[in-house]
Design a protein around this motif. Structure first.
Motif, PDB file in Angstrom:
ATOM      1  N   VAL A  75      -6.012   3.486  -9.217  1.00  0.00           N
ATOM      2  CA  VAL A  75      -5.579   2.341  -8.403  1.00  0.00           C
ATOM      3  C   VAL A  75      -4.175   2.019  -8.891  1.00  0.00           C
ATOM      4  O   VAL A  75      -3.981   1.807 -10.091  1.00  0.00           O
ATOM      5  CB  VAL A  75      -6.525   1.136  -8.626  1.00  0.00           C
ATOM      6  CG1 VAL A  75      -5.918  -0.144  -8.080  1.00  0.00           C
ATOM      7  CG2 VAL A  75      -7.887   1.403  -7.992  1.00  0.00           C
ATOM      8  N   ILE A  76      -3.202   2.038  -8.006  1.00  0.00           N
ATOM      9  CA  ILE A  76      -1.823   1.861  -8.475  1.00  0.00           C
ATOM     10  C   ILE A  76      -1.044   0.855  -7.640  1.00  0.00           C
ATOM     11  O   ILE A  76      -1.043   0.929  -6.412  1.00  0.00           O
ATOM     12  CB  ILE A  76      -1.075   3.232  -8.526  1.00  0.00           C
ATOM     13  CG1 ILE A  76       0.362   3.051  -9.046  1.00  0.00           C
ATOM     14  CG2 ILE A  76      -1.072   3.951  -7.184  1.00  0.00           C
ATOM     15  CD1 ILE A  76       1.050   4.365  -9.446  1.00  0.00           C
ATOM     16  N   PRO A  98      -7.394  11.391  -6.577  1.00  0.00           N
ATOM     17  CA  PRO A  98      -7.391  10.461  -5.452  1.00  0.00           C
ATOM     18  C   PRO A  98      -6.904   9.076  -5.918  1.00  0.00           C
ATOM     19  O   PRO A  98      -7.268   8.625  -7.004  1.00  0.00           O
ATOM     20  CB  PRO A  98      -8.867  10.383  -5.029  1.00  0.00           C
ATOM     21  CG  PRO A  98      -9.514  11.571  -5.650  1.00  0.00           C
ATOM     22  CD  PRO A  98      -8.725  11.918  -6.876  1.00  0.00           C
ATOM     23  N   PHE A  99      -6.061   8.450  -5.092  1.00  0.00           N
ATOM     24  CA  PHE A  99      -5.550   7.142  -5.502  1.00  0.00           C
ATOM     25  C   PHE A  99      -5.428   6.200  -4.312  1.00  0.00           C
ATOM     26  O   PHE A  99      -5.308   6.625  -3.157  1.00  0.00           O
ATOM     27  CB  PHE A  99      -4.201   7.287  -6.216  1.00  0.00           C
ATOM     28  CG  PHE A  99      -3.028   7.590  -5.312  1.00  0.00           C
ATOM     29  CD1 PHE A  99      -2.215   6.587  -4.814  1.00  0.00           C
ATOM     30  CD2 PHE A  99      -2.742   8.907  -4.957  1.00  0.00           C
ATOM     31  CE1 PHE A  99      -1.135   6.869  -3.978  1.00  0.00           C
ATOM     32  CE2 PHE A  99      -1.677   9.206  -4.124  1.00  0.00           C
ATOM     33  CZ  PHE A  99      -0.860   8.182  -3.631  1.00  0.00           C
ATOM     34  N   VAL A 100      -5.480   4.904  -4.640  1.00  0.00           N
ATOM     35  CA  VAL A 100      -5.228   3.857  -3.661  1.00  0.00           C
ATOM     36  C   VAL A 100      -3.980   3.095  -4.109  1.00  0.00           C
ATOM     37  O   VAL A 100      -3.845   2.725  -5.280  1.00  0.00           O
ATOM     38  CB  VAL A 100      -6.437   2.904  -3.516  1.00  0.00           C
ATOM     39  CG1 VAL A 100      -6.091   1.711  -2.635  1.00  0.00           C
ATOM     40  CG2 VAL A 100      -7.632   3.653  -2.911  1.00  0.00           C
ATOM     41  N   GLU A 101      -3.048   2.917  -3.178  1.00  0.00           N
ATOM     42  CA  GLU A 101      -1.824   2.134  -3.425  1.00  0.00           C
ATOM     43  C   GLU A 101      -2.093   0.690  -3.015  1.00  0.00           C
ATOM     44  O   GLU A 101      -2.658   0.459  -1.943  1.00  0.00           O
ATOM     45  CB  GLU A 101      -0.686   2.716  -2.569  1.00  0.00           C
ATOM     46  CG  GLU A 101       0.559   1.838  -2.559  1.00  0.00           C
ATOM     47  CD  GLU A 101       1.621   2.351  -1.575  1.00  0.00           C
ATOM     48  OE1 GLU A 101       1.677   3.571  -1.296  1.00  0.00           O
ATOM     49  OE2 GLU A 101       2.376   1.497  -1.079  1.00  0.00           O
ATOM     50  N   ASP A 121       1.657   7.974   2.401  1.00  0.00           N
ATOM     51  CA  ASP A 121       1.103   9.069   3.220  1.00  0.00           C
ATOM     52  C   ASP A 121       0.282  10.070   2.418  1.00  0.00           C
ATOM     53  O   ASP A 121      -0.385  10.933   3.000  1.00  0.00           O
ATOM     54  CB  ASP A 121       2.229   9.801   3.983  1.00  0.00           C
ATOM     55  CG  ASP A 121       3.182  10.513   3.035  1.00  0.00           C
ATOM     56  OD1 ASP A 121       3.750   9.841   2.149  1.00  0.00           O
ATOM     57  OD2 ASP A 121       3.345  11.731   3.152  1.00  0.00           O
ATOM     58  N   ILE A 122       0.325   9.961   1.086  1.00  0.00           N
ATOM     59  CA  ILE A 122      -0.524  10.855   0.280  1.00  0.00           C
ATOM     60  C   ILE A 122      -1.665  10.080  -0.399  1.00  0.00           C
ATOM     61  O   ILE A 122      -2.439  10.650  -1.168  1.00  0.00           O
ATOM     62  CB  ILE A 122       0.296  11.659  -0.770  1.00  0.00           C
ATOM     63  CG1 ILE A 122       1.077  10.721  -1.700  1.00  0.00           C
ATOM     64  CG2 ILE A 122       1.228  12.638  -0.072  1.00  0.00           C
ATOM     65  CD1 ILE A 122       1.566  11.403  -2.979  1.00  0.00           C
ATOM     66  N   ALA A 123      -1.735   8.769  -0.105  1.00  0.00           N
ATOM     67  CA  ALA A 123      -2.793   7.934  -0.706  1.00  0.00           C
ATOM     68  C   ALA A 123      -4.098   8.086   0.062  1.00  0.00           C
ATOM     69  O   ALA A 123      -4.100   8.371   1.264  1.00  0.00           O
ATOM     70  CB  ALA A 123      -2.363   6.469  -0.686  1.00  0.00           C
TER      71      ALA A 123
END
Ligand code: DQA
Length: 152
Positions: A75-76, A98-101, A121-123
């Motif tokens: 989570v960033i 995998p990440f969430v902005e 676009d890569i989140a």
């Protein structure tokens, strides 16, 4: 069920939360946000580690370390680096985590230079505009996504 290991990353100037531009970022400080997130994580089966840095390279290295540790997700809140950092984008792309902005403020209601994200676009997903609740929504969304993918 095995807990998910989630790294929460806070970018530059987020150590100033509580006193920094409260009209945008609210009055909660980073320590409280982290404590609340760890408590939410406990409830939904996530082991949370937190990290804050004002330095782009340190953020990149922490992402590399997360890959070496095989964390399940990130989570960033990349803060200002959201809008500028090819290095963070490449680190996240290179590590396949995998990440969430997320953002405390709604970046699309603010200055135009904040409208573009180098990471969106890569989140897996993005959350913005809910103050500290953005962190909890991001964590919850990421945990559900990771569990759904685990079971397929
Ligand atoms: C922020 C939004 C960014 O534009 C800004 O540079 C920040 C915080 C937010 O959480 O709303 O530092 O990421």
């Amino acid at each position: 069920m095995k807990p998910l290991r989630i790294l929460v990353i806070h970018g530059p100037n987020l150590n100033l939360l509580g006193t920094r531009e409260p009209e945008h970022y609210g009055l909660q400080n980073l320590t409280t946000i982290n404590e609340d997130l760890i408590a939410t994580g406990d409830k939904i089966g996530c082991e949370i580690t937190t990290f804050q840095s004002n330095h782009e390279g340190e953020l990149v290295e922490r992402i590399h370390q997360a890959a070496a540790e095989h964390v399940d997700g990130i989570v960033i809140n990349p803060a200002a680096y959201t809008h500028t950092s090819i290095a963070l984008r490449d680190a996240l792309l290179g590590c396949h985590i995998p990440f969430v902005e997320l953002h405390l403020s709604n970046i699309h209601r603010r200055e135009e230079f904040r409208h573009h994200s180098m990471l969106a676009d890569i989140a897996t997903g993005i959350v913005a505009g809910f103050g500290p609740t953005s962190y909890h929504l991001a964590l919850q969304g990421l945990a559900e996504h990771l569990r759904a993918n685990r079971n397929t």
